[in-house]
Motif scaffolding. Structure first.
Motif, short mmCIF file in Angstrom:
data_model
loop_
_atom_site.label_atom_id
_atom_site.label_comp_id
_atom_site.label_asym_id
_atom_site.label_seq_id
_atom_site.Cartn_x
_atom_site.Cartn_y
_atom_site.Cartn_z
N SER A 151 0.74 -13.70 -2.60
CA SER A 151 0.36 -12.58 -1.73
C SER A 151 0.38 -11.25 -2.48
O SER A 151 -0.52 -10.43 -2.35
N ALA A 152 1.42 -11.06 -3.25
CA ALA A 152 1.56 -9.79 -3.98
C ALA A 152 0.47 -9.62 -5.02
O ALA A 152 -0.11 -8.53 -5.15
N THR A 153 0.17 -10.68 -5.77
CA THR A 153 -0.84 -10.53 -6.82
C THR A 153 -2.25 -10.39 -6.26
O THR A 153 -3.08 -9.69 -6.85
N SER A 154 -2.53 -11.02 -5.13
CA SER A 154 -3.88 -10.89 -4.59
C SER A 154 -4.13 -9.53 -3.96
O SER A 154 -5.26 -9.07 -3.92
N THR A 155 -3.09 -8.87 -3.46
CA THR A 155 -3.29 -7.54 -2.88
C THR A 155 -3.62 -6.50 -3.95
O THR A 155 -4.14 -5.43 -3.62
N ILE A 156 -3.36 -6.82 -5.20
CA ILE A 156 -3.72 -5.91 -6.29
C ILE A 156 -5.24 -5.69 -6.32
O ILE A 156 -5.71 -4.67 -6.80
N ALA A 157 -5.98 -6.61 -5.76
CA ALA A 157 -7.44 -6.47 -5.72
C ALA A 157 -7.86 -5.22 -4.95
O ALA A 157 -8.94 -4.69 -5.18
N GLY A 158 -7.00 -4.73 -4.07
CA GLY A 158 -7.31 -3.51 -3.33
C GLY A 158 -7.48 -2.30 -4.22
O GLY A 158 -8.14 -1.33 -3.86
N ILE A 159 -6.90 -2.35 -5.41
CA ILE A 159 -7.03 -1.24 -6.36
C ILE A 159 -8.49 -1.05 -6.76
O ILE A 159 -8.93 0.06 -7.03
N VAL A 160 -9.25 -2.13 -6.77
CA VAL A 160 -10.66 -2.06 -7.14
C VAL A 160 -11.41 -1.13 -6.19
O VAL A 160 -12.38 -0.47 -6.58
N LEU A 161 -10.95 -1.03 -4.95
CA LEU A 161 -11.63 -0.18 -3.97
C LEU A 161 -11.53 1.30 -4.32
O LEU A 161 -12.33 2.10 -3.84
N ILE A 162 -10.58 1.68 -5.15
CA ILE A 162 -10.49 3.07 -5.58
C ILE A 162 -11.69 3.43 -6.43
O ILE A 162 -12.31 4.48 -6.26
N GLN A 163 -12.06 2.54 -7.34
CA GLN A 163 -13.20 2.78 -8.23
C GLN A 163 -14.53 2.49 -7.54
O GLN A 163 -15.51 3.18 -7.78
N PHE A 164 -14.54 1.45 -6.70
CA PHE A 164 -15.78 1.03 -6.03
C PHE A 164 -15.54 0.98 -4.52
O PHE A 164 -15.38 -0.10 -3.95
N PRO A 165 -15.55 2.11 -3.83
CA PRO A 165 -15.21 2.13 -2.41
C PRO A 165 -16.20 1.37 -1.51
O PRO A 165 -15.84 0.96 -0.42
N ASP A 166 -17.42 1.16 -1.97
CA ASP A 166 -18.42 0.46 -1.17
C ASP A 166 -18.56 -1.01 -1.55
O ASP A 166 -19.57 -1.64 -1.23
N LEU A 167 -17.57 -1.56 -2.22
CA LEU A 167 -17.60 -2.96 -2.65
C LEU A 167 -17.67 -3.88 -1.44
O LEU A 167 -16.98 -3.67 -0.44
#
Length: 92
Positions: free
Chosen positions: A43-59
């Protein structure tokens, strides 16, 4: 529930399922400690994917889920092996 809360919940559930499924296909004996630990780690490692939304907010949500799956599998494997290798150095 707001959209960002739904996204976070989805990422946590994906990671938890990855952690439990990795445990089910392994040859290790099942224990409550192992099940809980793998679920939390996934759970903890998969939530790191949310960081990608900072660079690509419309992903797209599908792309975000794919990144979460990759991080849930590869990230937890790396972290678990690192901890197993270094636990003796830390006095465990």
């Amino acid at each position: 529930m707001q959209e960002h809360e739904k996204t976070l919940f989805t990422l946590v559930v994906i990671g938890a399922l990855i952690g439990m499924s990795r445990l089910l296909v392994s040859s290790e004996p099942l224990s409550a400690r192992l099940i809980i630990g793998r679920t939390i780690l996934g759970s903890a490692t998969s939530t790191i994917a949310g960081i990608v939304l900072i660079q690509f907010p419309d992903l797209s949500p599908v792309a975000l889920v794919a990144i979460a799956c990759a991080l849930g599998i590869l990230g937890s494997t790396f972290i678990e092996e690192y901890l197993k290798k270094n636990v003796n150095k830390w006095g465990g």
